[in-house]
Design a protein around this motif. Sequence first.
Motif, mmCIF file in Angstrom:
data_model
loop_
_atom_site.group_PDB
_atom_site.id
_atom_site.type_symbol
_atom_site.label_atom_id
_atom_site.label_comp_id
_atom_site.label_asym_id
_atom_site.label_seq_id
_atom_site.Cartn_x
_atom_site.Cartn_y
_atom_site.Cartn_z
ATOM 1 N N SER A 33 0.826 -1.209 0.000
ATOM 2 C CA SER A 33 0.000 0.000 0.000
ATOM 3 C C SER A 33 0.858 1.255 0.000
ATOM 4 O O SER A 33 0.556 2.217 -0.717
ATOM 5 C CB SER A 33 -0.927 0.004 1.226
ATOM 6 O OG SER A 33 -1.657 1.206 1.301
ATOM 7 N N ASN A 34 1.921 1.272 0.778
ATOM 8 C CA ASN A 34 2.788 2.449 0.816
ATOM 9 C C ASN A 34 3.487 2.674 -0.516
ATOM 10 O O ASN A 34 3.772 3.814 -0.890
ATOM 11 C CB ASN A 34 3.810 2.316 1.951
ATOM 12 C CG ASN A 34 3.191 2.596 3.311
ATOM 13 O OD1 ASN A 34 2.289 3.415 3.435
ATOM 14 N ND2 ASN A 34 3.685 1.908 4.337
ATOM 15 N N GLY A 49 -0.014 2.621 12.433
ATOM 16 C CA GLY A 49 1.266 3.301 12.611
ATOM 17 C C GLY A 49 2.219 3.100 11.453
ATOM 18 O O GLY A 49 3.201 3.849 11.309
ATOM 19 N N SER A 50 1.944 2.118 10.607
ATOM 20 C CA SER A 50 2.808 1.829 9.459
ATOM 21 C C SER A 50 2.376 2.564 8.197
ATOM 22 O O SER A 50 3.038 2.461 7.162
ATOM 23 C CB SER A 50 2.815 0.310 9.173
ATOM 24 O OG SER A 50 3.276 -0.409 10.298
ATOM 25 N N ILE A 51 1.257 3.288 8.268
ATOM 26 C CA ILE A 51 0.789 4.021 7.091
ATOM 27 C C ILE A 51 1.709 5.215 6.856
ATOM 28 O O ILE A 51 1.869 6.066 7.719
ATOM 29 C CB ILE A 51 -0.661 4.514 7.281
ATOM 30 C CG1 ILE A 51 -1.601 3.328 7.476
ATOM 31 C CG2 ILE A 51 -1.099 5.343 6.068
ATOM 32 C CD1 ILE A 51 -3.008 3.731 7.909
ATOM 33 N N ALA A 95 -0.897 7.844 2.075
ATOM 34 C CA ALA A 95 -2.325 7.659 1.822
ATOM 35 C C ALA A 95 -3.013 9.015 1.901
ATOM 36 O O ALA A 95 -2.601 9.875 2.689
ATOM 37 C CB ALA A 95 -2.950 6.694 2.826
ATOM 38 N N GLY A 96 -4.059 9.194 1.103
ATOM 39 C CA GLY A 96 -4.806 10.442 1.145
ATOM 40 C C GLY A 96 -5.760 10.495 2.317
ATOM 41 O O GLY A 96 -5.756 11.428 3.111
ATOM 42 N N SER A 97 -6.620 9.473 2.441
ATOM 43 C CA SER A 97 -7.585 9.397 3.530
ATOM 44 C C SER A 97 -7.781 7.928 3.881
ATOM 45 O O SER A 97 -7.814 7.070 2.989
ATOM 46 C CB SER A 97 -8.919 10.028 3.107
ATOM 47 O OG SER A 97 -9.783 10.196 4.211
#
Length: 431
Positions: free
Chosen positions: A319-320, A339-341, A344-346
Amino acid sequence: MRLYNYSDLSTADIQQLVQRNVDPANEIRTIVEDVINHVQQHGDRALYDYANKFDKVQLSNLYLDKTDLEELAETVSAEQKAALETAYNNIYKFHRAQLKAEDKIETMPGVTCWRELRPIEKVGLYIPGGTAVLPSTFLMLGIPARIAGCHEIVVCSPPQKNGKVNAFIAYVALLLGIDKIYLVGGSQAIAAMAYGTESITKVDKIFGPGNQFVTKAKTIIQSTTTTAIDMPAGPSEVLVIADETATPAFIAADLLAQAEHGIDSQSILVCTSAKIANEAIAEVERQLPTLPRAEIARLAMDNSYVVITSGLHEAMDFSNHYAPEHLILATENWQQITGSIINAGSVFLGNLTPEAAGDYASGTNHTLPTSSYARAYSGVSVDSFVKKITFQHITREGIQNIGPSVEILAEMEGLHAHRNAVSIRISPPTP
């Protein structure tokens, strides 16, 4: 939907997968540059021509005034008005809290620094109106613009076949206290707001999502004029991270909700369970034929895919790399990975938080960076509509305290006039 195993993907494979909305032959750029040049040279006449060419409408006027908007708004039902007002109130409440005065900071005795907000004077709002009419986008842009205190708000939206705008957009205009909407769409609307025409005021910053042509126009404008843009917000996208605690029917509904935006939208499922992934794909096939926009959604789903990972952290790693506009964590274990994001926009947390809630009425803004721009951009907020101007004030004590350091630093850089601007204040010359 194509299916991949994350463990089988090389770095190059991942890079290829996460690319979207590219224009390798510059075909879109060429078309958009021609439109921009035509609007710049011919102003309103070009806008009438493009309404005829692209929207298939012969316009007698380039805008709707307050009377026109009130007449259209009368056709909105009480139930529909109430829903729009609920969205308005929630969006306003969330964004109003973003308008905060900052503290004054004394960096050393006698030296005080602070920032104050000032609204961007003239802003342009682009409200898409192609295959779907989006009054929600009008709320998402108009509310923070009003909260920020922007002095002039120019609104452009493509005309419908009747030469007007949708009644819901008209009602939102009245909610926002906006009494004029220009009937201009596509890249020509971006050009008109960037350069100005006989009817449309040149603005300082342009906001709003759109298709690849609108996005390309915004990026060209940003690099060739003094008009800024909010972000490169183009065709919409969602990435769903799911595990064995997810509900396949919910996943499918979220993927299709994004796919129905347009054929160039993208819906990605990253799943730790092949069983859940296959059940979600089956649900997509079951739900898709029931949609009025099934043809559009199917074409978007053909451009989408599934990635199977060994766990949630591996899913977050993908995803990142993708840097999605919308990220849904369809898992009861979402607290383990928030915490790993990084990009991302929202973000939408848990199995009962659909992205559609953020699109309309939860309060957060749905104008978000796409095409991996979430690596560097935030979504629209009140901050997007203001400038933050720094101030500082130095007292007699302060100039004595900070002066010697500034003198030394100026000397180090060989800028003697800078040094003198301080020295003359510490020890003024004798008359």
